[in-house]
Scaffold this active site. Structure first.
Site: not given
Length: 472
Positions: A29, A33, A37, A40, A62, A64, A67, A430
């Site tokens: 695709t 992600c 995410c 599926r 690119r 998502c 998400c 301290d």
């Protein structure tokens, strides 16, 4: 180096503990992600993994739309690299100037980014610009012009071309209609973190130290006036009612400084810490283990501005928190500038170094030695500002300022701990640390405390906080 088997298990189980630690890119695709995410999960043979969103995007994937990877918690990185990323100004800095500030060669800087992000620094910052622009377009009311300059682009034409090339759409298409129609200049941005985070405890810390007229802290939010160079404004930070995120509301006279504001707020509230790793190491000591259970989510409170905090740290030497805050308030009221966003609660900005250089600090209740220390520090800071602000460790800061009269090891460590957000600062002398480690009247010497603290590296600042809280 990413462990592919661990990444595979984390993405298939949508394990929130891994959010921001790696990104899944889907070969079929062209989308990448977060591990959480809700879509599926794709088949294993169709995915590859990247350690940062910038690296995934640089490889042509690119973000998502479900998400929103640009909203993930930041990657946990070495302190020196975090300092580079936090202080990089899109509009003024170059790779050469950053390397010069940190006394590194450009080749060394290239290696640091390649080792941690898998890409060169110029690629990283370009992808960061694009991710910030996408986040601002999709989630804020800023105009496209303001988004352009806020994300570090110098012209609308180049901005439009970069967005079109990266996301295959125009800035206008990325921006929602509801956000575009708003005329308000105040914007809100979500800043994610990895839980746990004890927000009420963080607010209490700042509320006990707030300077009235410059800061306002209540049970749900932190507010203050801000000034960076010629940019003036105010911020408000509160917790998101559903998500593991803080909500930053900001108003600026110049939105080119927005990324700088975001980075400062992330550092101030320690949003990039991975508390699971810190707790795992510190819990090996019984006192720390018990305190961690009691104050799970205690983080390292940082500061808005290193110069401002340095003045407050000097004022806090050998006096109570209340007394130090009173002195800081008096200095702000006497020498501070009127806020551009004048209202009853927030009407003053902290005084600039140029203003305080000519101050005599009379009539404030300060001892002569404290006034002399402030005067010595102001002169030194003015002459060595760049070196001080680019120290990446307590040791480096100590080598630089330990010879200044009136500034000892406690101040140096406290300045590194909260001013530089060094996770490994440790004020071994301290009184609170000594008291916390005293069992059955058996008080440890400084050498013994330092030897014990070796097991807490590189998280000794957090160990110090937990030791202080063990006394409550």
């Amino acid at each position: 180096m990413l462990d592919i088997a661990s990444c595979e298990r984390a993405r298939l189980s949508r394990d929130a503990r891994f959010d921001g630690k790696f990104y899944t890119a889907v070969l079929t695709t062209g989308i990448f992600c977060r591990p959480i995410c809700p879509a599926r999960p794709p088949k294993s043979e169709n995915v590859t993994y990247y350690s940062s969103a910038e690296q995934a995007q640089a490889e042509g994937f690119r973000p998502c739309k479900r998400c929103i990877p640009e909203c993930a918690p930041a990657l946990s990185i070495p302190n020196k690299l975090k300092s580079i990323c936090n202080d990089f100004n899109f509009n003024h800095d170059s790779i050469a100037s950053i390397a010069n500030k940190l006394n590194l060669s450009e080749r060394q800087l290239q290696r640091v980014f390649k080792d941690n992000y898998g890409i060169a620094p110029h690629q990283f910052f370009q992808q960061q610009r694009l991710l910030l622009a996408r986040k601002l377009l999709k989630t804020t009311k800023l105009s496209i012009t303001d988004v352009c300059f806020a994300s570090g682009f110098n012209s609308l034409r180049r901005f439009n071309e970069a967005i079109k090339s990266a996301y295959n759409c125009t800035p206008k298409e990325l921006k929602s209609t509801a956000q575009s129609n708003s005329s308000s200049k105040d914007i809100s941005i979500e800043l994610s973190y990895r839980p746990p985070f004890d927000w009420p405890l963080m607010l209490k810390f700042f509320r006990d130290r707030q300077i009235s007229k410059m800061e306002s802290v209540d049970d749900i939010s932190y507010q203050r006036t801000i000034a960076i160079d010629s940019c003036k404004g105010w911020i408000k930070v509160n917790h998101h009612h559903k998500k593991s995120a803080l909500v930053l509301t900001v108003s600026l006279s110049d939105y080119r400084y927005l990324n700088n504001v975001i980075m400062r707020v992330r550092r101030m509230f320690d949003l990039d810490a991975d508390m699971s790793i810190i707790h795992q190491q510190l819990s090996q000591h019984p006192i720390l283990a018990q305190t961690i259970k009691q104050f799970n989510g205690l983080r390292l409170p940082g500061s808005w501005d290193l110069f401002e905090f340095s003045i407050r740290a000097i004022l806090g030497q050998q006096v109570s928190v209340k007394a130090a805050t009173t002195f800081a308030k008096r200095i702000t009221e006497k020498y501070g500038e009127q806020s551009a966003y004048n209202n009853e609660k927030l009407s003053l900005n902290f005084p600039t170094i140029n203003t305080l250089l000519t101050a005599d600090f009379e009539g404030l209740g300060l001892t002569t030695s404290r006034k002399n220390t402030l005067i010595n520090w102001l002169k030194f800071y003015y002459e060595h500002q760049n070196k001080i602000e680019n120290c990446s460790s307590t040791e480096e800061l100590s080598r630089l300022i330990s010879t200044i009269k009136g500034i000892g090891p406690w101040t140096i460590n406290y300045l590194a701990m909260r001013g530089l957000s060094d996770p490994d600062a440790f004020p071994s002398a301290d009184l609170g640390v000594i008291k916390a480690l005293t069992i059955d009247d058996n008080k440890l010497g400084n050498k013994e405390i330092l030897a014990l603290a070796e097991h807490w590296k590189p998280w000794r600042s957090y160990a110090t906080l937990y030791l202080w809280h063990s006394l409550h």
